[in-house]
Design an enzyme around this catalytic site. Structure first.
Site, PDB file in Angstrom:
ATOM      1  N   HIS A 369      33.563  34.555 -19.620  1.00  0.00           N
ATOM      2  CA  HIS A 369      34.594  34.902 -20.604  1.00  0.00           C
ATOM      3  C   HIS A 369      35.886  34.106 -20.400  1.00  0.00           C
ATOM      4  O   HIS A 369      36.831  34.242 -21.176  1.00  0.00           O
ATOM      5  CB  HIS A 369      34.894  36.406 -20.515  1.00  0.00           C
ATOM      6  CG  HIS A 369      35.487  36.985 -21.758  1.00  0.00           C
ATOM      7  ND1 HIS A 369      35.521  36.317 -22.961  1.00  0.00           N
ATOM      8  CD2 HIS A 369      36.085  38.190 -21.986  1.00  0.00           C
ATOM      9  CE1 HIS A 369      36.105  37.077 -23.876  1.00  0.00           C
ATOM     10  NE2 HIS A 369      36.461  38.215 -23.305  1.00  0.00           N
ATOM     11  N   ASP A 373      34.618  33.103 -25.891  1.00  0.00           N
ATOM     12  CA  ASP A 373      35.196  34.322 -26.465  1.00  0.00           C
ATOM     13  C   ASP A 373      34.120  35.149 -27.161  1.00  0.00           C
ATOM     14  O   ASP A 373      32.960  34.737 -27.293  1.00  0.00           O
ATOM     15  CB  ASP A 373      36.305  33.968 -27.451  1.00  0.00           C
ATOM     16  CG  ASP A 373      37.495  33.305 -26.761  1.00  0.00           C
ATOM     17  OD1 ASP A 373      37.796  33.687 -25.613  1.00  0.00           O
ATOM     18  OD2 ASP A 373      38.111  32.414 -27.372  1.00  0.00           O
TER      19      ASP A 373
END
Length: 406
Positions: A369, A373
């Site tokens: 992450h 996204d």
């Protein structure tokens, strides 16, 4: 002539290996290129071939960690090859210079059990009965070893009821490969912002395709038509739609790839192996099935090489073959994403406003992450789902016969 055999370098970053198994014994006659040992590096298990023919003398034990370039055995190349029924030359360890006298250890006889050493006092027995403790479990401090009231007051019940079963344990050293896998998994957890997103796939259309074409596919190509070719094609398509998932972080830079080298987790005799399908985006259904079969056989037979296990850009792991319903697969660093497949179970789903029973697989995408996204990760997994639920139109260009090369 005595030839010193040294540990060759399995790869640029590997500094030492571990002797996993000797395939020969001291004094054996070995032929040139014969496999004499299996060695574990931090990436794979490799065979060590003899560099010449002759009588071998081992210089390392199984389980020893040996530096690359160190001598592991000697080969006497001047020794003649024995006849088929001739006894093997036995290399014996040098005898000690002086005979060591064995020291006789005398064991004192166990004290005879008496009333004083076994029976508690009446007050102590009452307390032990209330605690459900056997007197034989207590060491008395009274005269002659008798159990006193204080002994009973201080006694602690055992943590379990003895059943008479075995309670042994065994301590074994982890192989170098397993230790390296452990280090990499901990590193992945500590050094990435790993997150997992889930979805479900209706496998009805894939099951129908396999039922329709698997016999013809096997007759034509000599290969089974499995799930992995469909998933690989779906993944490479999704990676091209969402290239961030096919990227890696290197310091403060992002490296993106215009090819899809797919790592496929397979189970081998030494544990989990992750060989790589190069340029999987160019492979046909037949090409994917053939490459997976080739890599799985090499991993099973311990023939996989370091080169075949490095350089992947994305991983597919199929825990479903072991019965897993759902999991959060862990990223294979330095990659940024891994797709987890699971078992297929008939479940009720809604289709066209009706509740129907369908073969359903849960899928999971774990991703880094730090730079992938939600839009990319969720979009990627939805693209995989869409392709698997409509394989003829999306993965086969509307022509299953042509895609399967039938």
């Amino acid at each position: 002539m005595i030839l010193e055999m040294k540990v060759p370098s399995p790869g640029e970053s590997i500094k030492e290996v571990e002797i996993a198994t000797w395939l020969v014994k001291n004094g054996d006659y070995v032929e040139k290129d014969q496999a004499i040992a299996e060695v574990d590096s931090d990436k794979a298990t490799l065979e060590l071939p003899a560099e010449a023919s002759g009588i071998i003398t081992l210089k390392a034990e199984e389980g020893d960690a040996v530096a690359v370039g160190a001598v592991v055995c000697l080969i006497d190349t001047s020794a003649a090859k024995p006849n088929g029924d001739a006894p093997k030359v036995e290399v014996k360890a040098e005898a000690p210079k002086a005979e060591e006298k064995k020291e006789e250890v005398k064991v004192a006889p166990a004290p005879e059990k008496t009333y004083a050493t076994q029976a508690p006092s009446p007050a102590a027995r009452k307390i032990l009965d209330e605690k459900n403790i056997q007197p034989s479990d207590i060491v008395g401090t009274g005269k002659g070893g008798r159990i006193t009231k204080d002994d009973a007051m201080n006694a602690v019940p055992s943590m379990g009821t003895p059943t008479g079963g075995n309670r042994g344990s065994e301590r074994t050293k982890l192989s170098m490969l397993r230790r390296k896998v452990a280090e990499r998994l901990v590193s992945a957890k500590n050094e990435t912002a790993m997150l997992t997103t889930f979805n479900e796939v209706d496998m009805t259309n894939i099951y129908a395709l396999r039922d329709q074409y698997k016999e013809e596919f096997k007759a034509k190509h000599g290969l089974g038509l499995g799930f992995m070719s469909f998933f690989t094609k779906a993944v490479t398509r999704a990676l091209q739609l969402y290239p961030d998932v096919n990227s890696m972080i290197d310091g403060q830079e992002k490296i993106s790839y215009d090819f899809c080298d797919i790592s496929v987790a397979v189970s081998g005799p030494k544990g989990l192996m992750v060989p790589v399908m190069r340029n999987a985006e160019t492979l046909s259904f037949r090409g994917v099935e053939a490459e997976i079969k080739r890599l799985a056989l090499r991993a099973r037979d311990g023939q996989i090489t370091v080169d075949e296990m490095t350089g992947g850009t994305f991983t597919i792991s199929n825990g479903g073959v072991f019965g897993s319903m759902l999991s959060t697969p862990i990223i294979n660093p330095p990659q940024s994403g891994i797709l987890g497949m699971h078992n297929v179970v008939e479940r009720p789903i809604v289709r066209n406003g009706q509740i129907v029973i369908a073969p359903v697989m849960y899928v999971a995408l774990s991703y880094d992450h730090r730079f992938i996204d939600g839009r990319e990760s969720v979009g990627f997994l939805v693209a995989v789902k869409e392709a698997l639920e409509n394989p003829v139109e999306i993965l086969m260009g509307g022509n299953a016969n042509k895609a399967l090369e039938l």
